[in-house]
Motif scaffolding. Structure first.
Motif: not given
Length: 121
Positions: A37-41, A45-60, A70-72
């Motif tokens: 998600a960070l790479r995509k941002c 940069m999106p107008d909105a993010v619908l975000l889960d908490w529990n995820m592998p690699v990096m959590n919400g 981060s900038p923006g």
């Protein structure tokens, strides 16, 4: 057309959220964890993010803190969508920069009402 990044490690949840958001006239992008998600941002940069908490690699919550520093990253409206329902988790999310909080399971009516509350629709 407004854009929304759906961040969840469940393909099923991403698909359901995509359908709801596209019906609300959002352009939808998806990420399976906070790092993706960070790479995509960083790309757009999106107008909105619908975000889960529990995820592998990096959590919400870690994603949200990185995004906001981060900038923006202060611009997107972030709505947590998670099974974490204890008050301390909700407070932590809001302090980290979340704009709103949705409990799973969710439906179109809930998403529309939360997005309306934060001024996205």
């Amino acid at each position: 057309m407004k854009s929304c990044l759906v961040v969840d490690d469940s393909r099923v949840i991403r698909k359901v959220a995509r359908r709801i958001l596209e019906d609300m006239d959002f352009q939808v992008n998806e990420a399976e964890d906070g790092q993706a998600a960070l790479r995509k941002c960083q790309q757009e940069m999106p107008d909105a993010v619908l975000l889960d908490w529990n995820m592998p690699v990096m959590n919400g919550i870690d994603f949200l803190r990185e995004l906001r520093s981060s900038p923006g990253g202060e611009a997107p409206v972030v709505v947590f969508c998670t099974t974490e329902n204890d008050m301390s988790s909700i407070v932590e999310a809001m302090e980290a920069g979340a704009n709103e909080y949705i409990m799973k399971p969710f439906d179109s009516e809930i998403v529309q009402s939360k997005f309306a509350e934060v001024g996205l629709i």
